[in-house]
Design an enzyme around this catalytic site. Structure first.
Site, short mmCIF file in Angstrom:
data_model
loop_
_atom_site.label_atom_id
_atom_site.label_comp_id
_atom_site.label_asym_id
_atom_site.label_seq_id
_atom_site.Cartn_x
_atom_site.Cartn_y
_atom_site.Cartn_z
N ASP A 26 -34.14 41.25 -17.06
CA ASP A 26 -33.09 42.22 -17.45
C ASP A 26 -31.87 42.12 -16.54
O ASP A 26 -31.92 41.54 -15.45
CB ASP A 26 -33.66 43.65 -17.42
CG ASP A 26 -34.20 44.04 -16.05
OD1 ASP A 26 -34.73 43.17 -15.33
OD2 ASP A 26 -34.10 45.23 -15.69
N GLU A 45 -36.59 45.50 -14.10
CA GLU A 45 -36.42 45.50 -12.65
C GLU A 45 -35.27 46.39 -12.23
O GLU A 45 -35.30 47.03 -11.18
CB GLU A 45 -36.18 44.06 -12.15
CG GLU A 45 -36.22 43.91 -10.62
CD GLU A 45 -34.87 44.08 -9.91
OE1 GLU A 45 -34.87 44.17 -8.68
OE2 GLU A 45 -33.82 44.16 -10.60
ZN LIG Z 1 -31.89 41.19 -9.37
#
Ligand SMILES: [Zn+2]
Length: 382
Positions: free
Chosen positions: A81, A143
């Site tokens: 992401d 993340e």
């Molecule tokens: Zn990163």
């Protein structure tokens, strides 16, 4: 040689093209399914076995690609992401890989979809049939928000590689430690009343004054008691970030809310922080026995991380790649992945460009990055 997939730039372009924004704002949040499918196809073309995992209650996926059998080997990891982008500040299309000024521009070029283009390029140019230990490639989800991809992965896997490399943009420096992050909100509930007689109510700002005193004592304690010389700020820090209370000059303030964060160094756990906060506030809570002080965690916390420099893996990789180890101030998935195997952070591009408009990768990182990935695979899998 096995089947050569598209050129490095073609692959890089195709990875940047697919939006994979993670955001707390539901309107901006994208599924990463198309990206994970594309990546899975690339690795499948290189004879990797693919296992994709859906993160519960979301439209987000992790991909684990693997080749080779037995124990040990290496896991190369990255998050799939990106953060959101500010349309007004970008001068280029975030989803078109733009090559100019000796740079590759695009959202995720360094943080960090681009890392997978490097891995694919290296793997398609080596004789993979000769490996004797497995190569694993992990692409995680979310993340940039709650790290639920990495949290989910460590619970769902039984692989035991010898080492894990996270290809975050470290300017090809070897990172073996970073601080953690935890944030809290404290609400003090008083009783309102007309300000002409203070005894009518309980003023929450006055109680908050004692809470802040206790927190500042904790801040001092953290600075004096905990130390890690590898960090430029070598102690845990505390920031009192915002405070809100009261609504009228002639009213006793009934609610006051304070938000603050703590950034622990390795050696100070999130549980210890919680205990310390409780200890410091205990006397105030005791004085106001009728439950006036409420503490809650804000956001998702990330523990501090360290892969000791005494650790063989750290020494081996530092020597192999001729790199000095160092520390950083941002958080990664390393504290989670470290529960599976020794984990280091090492990747192309600079963190200065991450989360910035017109994110880019300097081209001078390209060849050294491919060399490092090649060396790592040779060391751990041949
Ligand atoms: Zn990163």
């Amino acid at each position: 040689m096995i089947k050569k997939i598209s050129s490095f730039v073609e692959v890089y372009k195709s990875l940047i093209k697919i939006p994979t924004i993670s955001s707390e704002n539901k309107a901006l949040d994208h599924s990463n399914k198309n990206f994970i499918d594309l990546l899975s196809n690339y690795f499948s073309d290189l004879n990797f076995s693919i296992k994709n995992y859906q993160i519960s209650y979301t439209n987000k996926f992790n991909m684990l690609a693997s080749i080779g059998s037995g124990t040990g080997g290496i896991l190369l990891s990255g998050h799939s992401d990106t953060v959101d982008f500010d349309e007004k500040k970008w001068t280029k299309d975030p989803f078109t890989l733009t090559e100019t000024n000796d740079r590759f521009y695009g959202l995720g070029t360094v943080d960090m979809k681009g890392f997978f283009a490097f891995i694919l390029d290296v793997i398609s140019s080596i004789n993979i049939k000769k490996i004797i230990k497995p190569i694993y490639i992990l692409a995680t989800a979310n993340e940039e928000t709650d790290m639920s991809g990495a949290r989910h992965f460590i619970k769902s896997t039984d692989i035991k590689p010898d080492c894990i490399i996270i290809g975050e943009p470290t300017s090809l420096k070897l990172i073996n430690a970073h601080k953690g992050h935890v944030s809290y909100s404290i609400e003090v509930i008083g009783n309102t009343g007309h300000s002409s007689n203070p005894d009518y109510g309980v003023n929450s700002i006055e109680i908050m004054y004692h809470v802040i005193q206790a927190l500042l004592l904790l801040k001092k304690h953290l600075k004096q008691k905990y130390r890690h010389q590898d960090f430029s700020i070598p102690y845990p820090t505390m920031n009192l970030a915002s405070i809100h209370g009261g609504n009228a000059i002639n009213r006793i303030c009934s609610s006051c809310v304070l938000n603050f964060e703590i950034r622990p160094i390795p050696g100070l756990t999130l549980t210890q922080i919680e205990i310390l906060i409780e200890e410091k506030l205990a006397f105030i809570k005791k004085k106001w026995s009728d439950n006036r002080i409420f503490i809650k965690k804000l956001f998702f916390s990330v523990p501090a991380y360290e892969c000791s420099h005494q650790d063989n893996i750290t020494k081996t990789i530092a020597k192999l790649c001729q790199l000095n180890r160092t520390t950083v101030n941002y958080c990664t998935e390393a504290p989670f992945l470290k529960t599976i195997a020794p984990t280091l952070i090492l990747g192309p591009g600079s963190i200065e460009q991450a989360h910035q408009p017109d994110e880019y990768l300097e081209k001078f990182f390209i060849q050294p990055t491919k060399n490092i990935i090649g060396k790592l695979i040779h060391k751990f899998c041949y």
